[in-house]
Scaffold this active site. Structure first.
Site, short mmCIF file in Angstrom:
data_model
loop_
_atom_site.label_atom_id
_atom_site.label_comp_id
_atom_site.label_asym_id
_atom_site.label_seq_id
_atom_site.Cartn_x
_atom_site.Cartn_y
_atom_site.Cartn_z
N SER A 128 0.83 -1.22 0.00
CA SER A 128 0.00 0.00 0.00
C SER A 128 0.86 1.26 0.00
O SER A 128 0.34 2.37 -0.01
CB SER A 128 -0.93 0.02 1.22
N LYS B 18 -8.19 3.50 2.05
CA LYS B 18 -7.45 4.76 1.90
C LYS B 18 -7.71 5.50 0.60
O LYS B 18 -7.97 6.71 0.62
CB LYS B 18 -5.95 4.50 2.06
N ASN C 218 -1.97 -2.65 13.11
CA ASN C 218 -3.43 -2.51 13.08
C ASN C 218 -3.91 -1.28 13.84
O ASN C 218 -4.74 -0.52 13.36
CB ASN C 218 -4.10 -3.77 13.62
N GLN D 112 -7.23 -2.17 4.08
CA GLN D 112 -6.24 -1.39 3.35
C GLN D 112 -6.89 -0.63 2.19
O GLN D 112 -6.36 0.38 1.73
CB GLN D 112 -5.14 -2.33 2.84
N SER E 257 -13.95 27.01 -26.38
CA SER E 257 -14.07 25.82 -27.22
C SER E 257 -13.00 25.89 -28.30
O SER E 257 -12.71 26.98 -28.82
CB SER E 257 -15.46 25.79 -27.86
N TYR F 271 -9.38 -6.78 12.70
CA TYR F 271 -8.77 -6.23 11.48
C TYR F 271 -8.73 -7.28 10.37
O TYR F 271 -8.44 -8.45 10.61
CB TYR F 271 -7.34 -5.74 11.76
N ASN G 172 -17.53 28.56 -21.72
CA ASN G 172 -18.22 27.47 -21.05
C ASN G 172 -18.02 27.49 -19.53
O ASN G 172 -16.93 27.76 -19.05
CB ASN G 172 -17.71 26.13 -21.60
N LYS H 36 -17.66 30.51 -27.87
CA LYS H 36 -18.06 29.84 -26.63
C LYS H 36 -17.30 30.30 -25.40
O LYS H 36 -16.10 30.54 -25.43
CB LYS H 36 -17.85 28.33 -26.78
N THR I 157 -40.68 26.80 -9.28
CA THR I 157 -40.97 25.42 -8.86
C THR I 157 -41.20 24.67 -10.17
O THR I 157 -41.72 25.26 -11.13
CB THR I 157 -42.23 25.32 -7.96
N HIS I 158 -40.76 23.44 -10.22
CA HIS I 158 -40.82 22.65 -11.47
C HIS I 158 -40.06 23.35 -12.60
O HIS I 158 -40.39 23.15 -13.78
CB HIS I 158 -42.26 22.39 -11.91
N GLU J 251 -19.57 22.72 -14.03
CA GLU J 251 -19.84 21.41 -14.66
C GLU J 251 -18.97 20.31 -14.06
O GLU J 251 -19.43 19.20 -13.80
CB GLU J 251 -19.58 21.49 -16.17
N1 ARG Z 1 -1.16 -1.38 5.17
C1 ARG Z 1 -2.07 -1.90 6.14
C2 ARG Z 1 -3.43 -1.22 6.00
O1 ARG Z 1 -3.49 -0.23 5.38
C3 ARG Z 1 -1.55 -1.69 7.52
C4 ARG Z 1 -2.06 -2.69 8.50
C5 ARG Z 1 -1.55 -4.05 8.17
N2 ARG Z 1 -1.87 -4.98 9.17
C6 ARG Z 1 -1.74 -6.29 8.95
N3 ARG Z 1 -2.04 -7.06 9.94
N4 ARG Z 1 -1.41 -6.77 7.79
O2 ARG Z 1 -4.43 -1.67 6.50
#
Ligand code: ARG
Length: 466
Positions: free
Chosen positions: A29, A331, A116, A328, A283, A323, A291, A289, A161-162, A296
């Site tokens: 990660s 994120k 964890n 993971q 454009s 956990y 825009n 144009k 409205t509408h 948007e």
């Molecule tokens: N990279 C892991 C995560 O984002 C960290 C925790 C990993 N823990 C484990 N027991 N493998 O969750």
């Protein structure tokens, strides 16, 4: 152990072969969680201080760890840190580098801790900072809307409205509607912060630790309101991230609605406002144009936030305690939700004060579509006509106006009197746009005086909760 020793990671003791190369990249990660480095280091420093306070670490080791971590932070910020996918994540990259730098003391940092509780702590520290920044940006946008509302308190536009002309309203009143939407978003964000600001550290892998840790002390060092009550819960749940994404989804839904209106209003058909050129693009084929790309894009980005919310809800729903590696996956959606919200708020907060209302166009539009028909009905009621009868009478007058291509205020008095004898010459006062908005003179109404009073109250309200 060194950070480039791919075959022997921080957990390699019980393994007899090294990780498959693709599995290594697949499970890593670090490419995205390295953005947590400052929070990881802050958490580690607090953890080391606490271990020292309770006598698990020596003062000397503690100093070496803290100095080493501070140096690593500088290394990362200078761009000199060699992130290694073989070391999986931000936590093990930093820990391995610490041991490289300071030797044996570095290996003691992970005492009484697990990745964890470490990762859950990092994300909470990160999100807390981002929430505080987002709350400030929200207030900046809200303040811009209040200023606009104050400036345009008596600017008249059609209310819909509408998407059909309904009644005249003031542009200031319309801006205050947006302000109120955002004010609830702000309140939701601050409420979410309370549940973010709880500390997982000490939960260790899942059950707690055998060391005599002082969690209240670590929490105090990191500015958490309290340590999490239950270790299994602390390492496993990501409901706080889901809550943030749900705040974000609601906020983006609001910004998307505002965007939709801005896009309509800048069109030649509405022509209610102008956006300065710096917020628009052209454009490559049609030279004429200009825009409204900014609104948007904000409208478009709403989709990915909804996606992130659903991604996190789905990520969580099948997990047994405690956990699991699934987490993971929390994120990237969270980071992107934060980035998207920050970008969208920034551009809106910059753009809204620069919106140029085209007052004559709005006024002309309010004169079309019989926007004061309800005022005529209310006038007849004040003259003693039951509301349902007056509704019917005005309906007929409108039909006549449609035939003649005239607004009610343009029909001759005799014409109006042919629908009801009670109509007098003063009827034209209630049929004007100014008369119509000024008459809605109560809390929450569109009258300019009410808009000004609402702005004053709103300013006081945000001053007390910023
Ligand atoms: N990279 C892991 C995560 O984002 C960290 C925790 C990993 N823990 C484990 N027991 N493998 O969750």
């Amino acid at each position: 152990m060194s950070s480039d020793n791919t075959g022997n990671k921080l957990w390699g003791g019980r393994f007899t072969e090294s990780t498959d190369e693709f599995v290594q990249a697949f499970t890593a990660s670090v490419t995205f969680d390295k953005r947590l480095y400052a929070y990881d280091i802050a958490g580690s420093i607090a953890h080391a201080r606490m271990l020292t306070k309770v006598g698990v670490l020596s003062e000397g080791d503690c100093t070496a760890i803290i100095d080493g971590l501070n140096d690593i932070r500088s290394e990362i910020e200078r761009g000199d840190f060699a992130w290694s996918v073989a070391l999986e994540d931000v936590h093990m990259n930093i820990e391995a580098r610490l041991t490289d730098r300071i030797g044996a003391a570095g290996k003691k940092l992970h005492t009484g801790r697990s990745r964890n509780d470490q990762v859950a702590t990092d994300i909470r520290l990160y999100l807390r900072d981002e929430i505080d920044f987002i709350a400030t940006e929200l207030r900046r946008l809200q303040t811009g809307l209040l200023d606009l509302a104050e400036r345009e308190a008596s600017t008249i536009m059609p209310g819909f409205t509408h998407l059909q002309v309904a009644m005249p309203v003031t542009f200031g009143h319309h801006m205050l509607a947006w302000f109120e939407n955002l004010d609830r978003d702000h309140a939701r964000l601050l409420d979410c912060r309370k549940r973010v600001n709880v500390m997982p550290l000490g939960a260790a892998a899942l059950a707690g630790t055998t060391y005599p840790i002082n969690r209240a002390y670590t929490a105090e060092l990191l500015g958490f309101d309290m340590p999490a009550e239950n270790s299994l819960d602390a390492v496993s749940d990501r409901d706080f991230a889901i809550e943030f994404c749900s705040f974000a989804a609601i906020l983006m839904m609001h910004l998307s609605r505002f965007s939709e209106e801005l896009i309509l209003w800048t069109s030649a058909q509405f022509g209610f406002i102008d956006l300065p050129d710096r917020f628009c693009t052209g454009s490559s084929i049609m030279p004429q144009k200009k825009n409204p790309d900014v609104p948007e894009l904000v409208r478009g980005k709403t989709g990915r936030i909804n996606g992130h919310l659903v991604a996190l809800l789905t990520l969580m729903k099948g997990q047994p305690l405690a956990y699991n590696k699934d987490n993971q996956e929390d994120k990237e959606p969270l980071f992107d939700a934060v980035d998207t919200v920050k970008g969208s708020l920034r551009v809106f907060a910059d753009m809204m004060p620069a919106v140029q209302p085209k007052r004559e166009r709005m006024r002309a539009a309010a004169l079309e579509g019989f926007s004061t028909a309800t005022d005529l009905a209310d006038y007849l009621v004040r003259k003693g006509v039951p509301f349902r009868d007056s509704h019917e009478i005005v309906g007929k007058a409108v039909r006549r106006g449609v035939e003649l291509g005239k607004d009610l205020s343009q029909l001759p008095l005799e014409e109006l009197q042919s629908f009801s004898k009670v109509v007098g010459a003063e009827v034209f006062e209630v049929l004007t746009l100014e008369g119509s908005v000024a008459a809605r003179d109560h809390l929450g109404g569109t009258a300019p005086a009410q808009v000004r009073a609402a702005v004053t109250r709103a300013k006081a309200r945000i001053a007390s909760t910023s």
